[in-house]
Structures are given as structure tokens and as C-alpha cells.
Scaffold this active site. Structure first.
Site, PDB file in Angstrom:
ATOM      1  N   SER A 126       0.822  -1.203   0.000  1.00 51.54           N
ATOM      2  CA  SER A 126       0.000   0.000   0.000  1.00 51.54           C
ATOM      3  C   SER A 126       0.862   1.262   0.000  1.00 51.54           C
ATOM      4  CB  SER A 126      -0.903  -0.002   1.236  1.00 51.54           C
ATOM      5  OG  SER A 126      -1.525   1.252   1.434  1.00 51.54           O
ATOM      6  N   TYR A 151      -2.043   0.281  10.004  1.00 52.44           N
ATOM      7  CA  TYR A 151      -2.260  -0.378   8.711  1.00 52.44           C
ATOM      8  C   TYR A 151      -1.002  -0.284   7.846  1.00 52.44           C
ATOM      9  CZ  TYR A 151      -3.918  -1.230   3.983  1.00 52.44           C
ATOM     10  OH  TYR A 151      -4.041  -1.708   2.701  1.00 52.44           O
TER      11      TYR A 151
END
Length: 318
Positions: A126, A151
């Protein structure tokens, strides 16, 4: 045969759909959790089950024994790991669950890739790994990056594990740092989709940093095209490759709002906020030179065209 985890997720669904149309044999794994509307996940799955070359298993990839027993029956040339607990803001509320899901699932699947001696192990990383790095555009070889969300930290941890597996076990790994992927059958928790739902229901939307946020919005078809090139291309470099998968041009958040508004034919009721939520990044901007050179890939869909395609689907679905 290709194993794809998270096959009922946004990217997983579109990837499976593309490959199945090309008569590839797919084993899909997903636990169909309720992080967002399960009806959407089930509809994606219904669409995939139309193909006879698709086998689906409702399994949790954090459970190693279950996944190992399942995969022992099949021989895979490629494993694509897309299953994860998404959401920067979710990771602030439930950090332990984010770490448990993203670290355990990754470790389990890469271990199966090692034991199966697959030719390619492709996994989702990501743009969140970059955190608040001050150097633009974001480049893959910038080792000063520090995630600012749990995250993002989980995804960077995955990359480190992949790098070690690649070196120790000669496993060819491809980590894809996705930049704000959007499109039909997307994730309702993401801004563009959430805004469209609120527009439909005549609810206010919040624009943080007084709408001065920028995102490298990347349309789903361009993302799938990049993954397909990795699957199909021969003579790729051995080892571990980390690649930015982004349009390479950030757009203003207000441009997204205007594009949605124009296609939905309903004006937004906007509430401007002068702060940035914890864990959010003010600007994402991918340097995509590496992936362009390696794969001869270039994104083709502009924000305006992508939003139009999304809204056309959105209107039919809702």
C-alpha cells in the site's frame, strides 16, 4: 492454476473476473467478513461462480492448518495474496485486529508459496507505507519511509518478510504498493464510494484539511493491467521487486467531489474541516517510472473518465 486470496474483495474480484474470461483456472479463497456490506462481496462472488474454471473456498487465511490442508490438493504456479484487513482509520480503532489479520495471513500465505515452490508470489502492499515522507513523488528505493498508521506498518512489515523469504528461499516476490484504487464494485469505506452514498441519501460529506488533500487516484482497470503483466511476462528479474502501482499524478480531493457531483447530477452538501484525521496522509504521489520500465505498463484512465465509469455502475447497482 492460480491461487488468489481475497477473491471477493475489490481488487481480487476484478482480477479473478479478468483471468477467468481468459480461461485461467482459479482457486479463490475469502472469508467474506463483515468489514463492509457483505451483500457487495456476495454479489461479486455470484458473478465469479458463473465460470466453471473457478473454485471458491470460504476460508480464513489466518488459520494456517486450514489453508495448508486445502492447498495441499492443488499445484499452483502463481499465488496472489490480496486478503487483508484494510482501512487506515479502522487500524486506529482496532490496531490489534489489523496486525493479527495482516501479519498472520501474510506469513501463512508466503509460507505456502515457499513450500509449493511457486514461480511468482504477488502480494498487495500500500501507499500507506510512505507515511508523511517529504520527498515527492514517492519512490520505492526511499528507505527513510516511516508509516504513520498501524495499517501502513503492517504492510511494510509484509514487505520486509517477503524480502527475507526471497533471499533465503529463492522465492520470486512482487510487492505492489497500490495508490488509492477506485472503480465499480469498490469498497464502500473509501472516500469516493462513501461520498456517492451520502450524495444518494442527501447527507453531508466532510472534506478534511479544507479540501486541500491530494490523492494519486488509480483506476481499477489500470491496476489489473499491471498485475496481468506480472503474471504473463517472462524473464522478470529474480528476487523481490517492490513496485508503485499508481497513476503518477495526484488529483485534488475537490476535483474528485466535482467529478462525482457532475455525474450524479446532485449537488453535495459539504462540511469543510480544517484538520487532517490521525493516520491520514495529506498527499500521495507515486513515482511509477520503475513499473513502467519493468513491465512496459502505463495507466490510461483519467480521474474524470474513471469517476464516470464508477458512477454508471453505482447508479445501476443502487
Amino acid at each position: 492454476m492460480i491461487l488468489i486470496t481475497g477473491c471477493s474483495g475489490f481488487i481480487g474480484y476484478h482480477l479473478c473476473n479478468f483471468l477467468l474470461k481468459k480461461n485461467k483456472k482459479i482457486i479463490g479463497i475469502d472469508n467474506l467478513n463483515s468489514y463492509y456490506d457483505r451483500k457487495l462481496k456476495i454479489q461479486r462472488l455470484i458473478n465469479l461462480k458463473y465460470y466453471q474454471n473457478f473454485k471458491f473456498f470460504n476460508k480464513d487465511v489466518t488459520k494456517f492448518v486450514d489453508i495448508y490442508k486445502l492447498t495441499r490438493k492443488y499445484k499452483f504456479k502463481i499465488i496472489i495474496h490480496l486478503a487483508a484487513q484494510p482501512g487506515v482509520r479502522y487500524s486506529l480503532n482496532k490496531p490489534n485486529q489489523t496486525l493479527y489479520n495482516n501479519l498472520n495471513s501474510f506469513n501463512n500465505v508466503i509460507e505456502i508459496a515457499r513450500s509449493k515452490k511457486v514461480k511468482k508470489f504477488i502480494y498487495a502492499s500500500s501507499s500507506s507505507v510512505y507515511g508523511e515522507v517529504k520527498k515527492f513523488p514517492f519512490t520505492e528505493d526511499d528507505y527513510s519511509i516511516r508509516p504513520i498508521s498501524v495499517y501502513g506498518a503492517s504492510k511494510l512489515s509484509n514487505e520486509i518478510v517477503a524480502d527475507v523469504y526471497s533471499k533465503n528461499f529463492n522465492l520470486n516476490c512482487f510487492g505492489l504498493r497500490f495508490f488509492t484504487v477506485y472503480g465499480p464494485y469498490g469498497r464502500p469505506d473509501m472516500a469516493y464510494y462513501n461520498f456517492a452514498l451520502k450524495n444518494l441519501r442527501n447527507k453531508k460529506i466532510d472534506l478534511y484539511n479544507n479540501a486541500k488533500m491530494l490523492r494519486d487516484f488509480t483506476y481499477i482497470d489500470d491496476v489489473i493491467a499491471a498485475i496481468i503483466k506480472i503474471i504473463d511476462k517472462k524473464n522478470l528479474p529474480k528476487g523481490h521487486q517492490v513496485l508503485n502501482v499508481g497513476k503518477g499524478k495526484p488529483d485534488k480531493l475537490i476535483d474528485l467531489v466535482n467529478a462525482l457531483q457532475g455525474n450524479l447530477k446532485n449537488k453535495f452538501n459539504i462540511r469543510y474541516k480544517n484538520f487532517i484525521p490521525k493516520g491520514d496522509i495529506k498527499k500521495t504521489y507515486s513515482n511509477n517510472h520503475k513499473i513502467k520500465k519493468l513491465l512496459k505498463w502505463s495507466p490510461e484512465i483519467s480521474l474524470g473518465d474513471g469517476v464516470e465509469k464508477f458512477v454508471n455502475w453505482f447508479k445501476k447497482y443502487y
